[in-house]
Design an enzyme around this catalytic site. Structure first.
Site, PDB file in Angstrom:
ATOM      1  N   GLY A  29       1.494  -2.358  -8.427  1.00 52.29           N
ATOM      2  CA  GLY A  29       2.565  -2.243  -7.462  1.00 52.29           C
ATOM      3  C   GLY A  29       2.602  -3.117  -6.232  1.00 52.29           C
TER       4      GLY A  29
ATOM      5  N   GLU B 281      -1.815  -2.696  -0.138  1.00 49.61           N
ATOM      6  CA  GLU B 281      -1.055  -1.650  -1.131  1.00 49.61           C
ATOM      7  C   GLU B 281       0.668  -1.499  -1.077  1.00 49.61           C
ATOM      8  OE1 GLU B 281      -1.019   0.183  -3.490  1.00 49.61           O
ATOM      9  OE2 GLU B 281      -2.339   1.775  -3.364  1.00 49.61           O
ATOM     10  N   ASP B 282       1.249  -1.129  -1.962  1.00 53.16           N
ATOM     11  CA  ASP B 282       2.613  -1.011  -2.009  1.00 53.16           C
ATOM     12  C   ASP B 282       2.967   0.252  -1.312  1.00 53.16           C
ATOM     13  OD1 ASP B 282       1.753   0.558  -3.935  1.00 53.16           O
ATOM     14  OD2 ASP B 282       3.047   0.116  -5.661  1.00 53.16           O
TER      15      ASP B 282
ATOM     16  N   ASP C  48       1.656   7.746  -0.225  1.00 58.51           N
ATOM     17  CA  ASP C  48       2.156   8.803  -0.504  1.00 58.51           C
ATOM     18  C   ASP C  48       1.484   9.983   0.138  1.00 58.51           C
ATOM     19  OD1 ASP C  48       1.428   9.033  -3.033  1.00 58.51           O
ATOM     20  OD2 ASP C  48       3.424   8.658  -3.574  1.00 58.51           O
TER      21      ASP C  48
ATOM     22  N   LYS D  36       4.888   7.300   3.254  1.00 55.48           N
ATOM     23  CA  LYS D  36       5.401   8.717   3.207  1.00 55.48           C
ATOM     24  C   LYS D  36       4.652   9.555   4.140  1.00 55.48           C
ATOM     25  CE  LYS D  36       7.464   8.256  -1.261  1.00 55.48           C
ATOM     26  NZ  LYS D  36       7.558   9.035  -2.689  1.00 55.48           N
TER      27      LYS D  36
ATOM     28  N   ASP E 234       7.365   0.827  -9.561  1.00 52.66           N
ATOM     29  CA  ASP E 234       7.977   1.045 -10.789  1.00 52.66           C
ATOM     30  C   ASP E 234       8.391   2.703 -11.150  1.00 52.66           C
ATOM     31  OD1 ASP E 234       5.443   2.028 -13.085  1.00 52.66           O
ATOM     32  OD2 ASP E 234       5.310   1.604 -10.985  1.00 52.66           O
TER      33      ASP E 234
END
Length: 185
Positions: free
Chosen positions: A54, A108-109, A112, A140, A168
């Protein structure tokens, strides 16, 4: 070459998504993060450790704006299955070089739950880096289950499933320039 505006909604596999973060905002935040990294790592030579798959778009755009001497490496971890984090983190591809005594920046993408990042940071700390920091495109905060110090964060988002800009849904949707949030039906 002229390019038409991105569609406001897209269908990825069997789900419908709408633009939540336009490419222009992403570029602005990536530039801001690069400025912070350039300031904080002036006179040092960090190792940027991009988490695949990602983060590849974010890492590429970010590192083109990083002006300090640096190295880049990659690691692949996984915990997602479909729309949810499976909770079990599997190391898929390991780090090839030593991080001992190095300034390491994990790219990092999205963070969460933080379970994947916690596992990676634990593994990296055992390798005795001089410093270790996290740089994420998306966070998040309402979904975090782990106490992680995230030094560099481009955007905080609500707990919605997102695709685009490297993120994705079952391998699809990474190619969009904007970030799209799932439309709950």
């Amino acid at each position: 070459m002229l390019r038409s505006a991105a569609p406001h909604t897209v269908i990825v596999k069997d789900k419908k998504f709408t633009v939540s973060v336009p490419a222009s905002r992403i570029r602005q935040e990536v530039s801001r993060i690069a400025d912070e990294l350039n300031r904080d790592y002036a006179g040092r030579t960090p190792l940027f450790l991009a988490v695949l798959n990602g983060s590849f778009v974010f890492a590429a755009d970010l590192l083109r704006l990083v002006s300090v001497p640096c190295q880049v490496s990659f690691v692949k971890l996984g915990s997602y299955e479909g729309l949810e984090s499976g909770g079990e983190v599997r190391q898929l591809i390991g780090l090839g070089e030593s991080v001992e005594g190095r300034d390491v920046v994990v790219v990092e993408d999205i963070v969460d739950t933080g379970l994947t990042m916690s596992r990676l940071l634990e593994s990296l700390r055992a390798m005795k880096p001089a410093s270790l920091s996290v740089c994420t495109l998306l966070l998040k905060p309402d979904k975090l289950l782990s106490d992680i110090d995230i030094r560099y964060c481009a955007l905080r988002i609500p707990d919605n499933f997102v695709v685009g800009y490297g993120l994705d849904y079952d391998g699809f949707g990474r190619n969009y320039a904007d970030i799209y949030s799932i439309i709950k039906e």
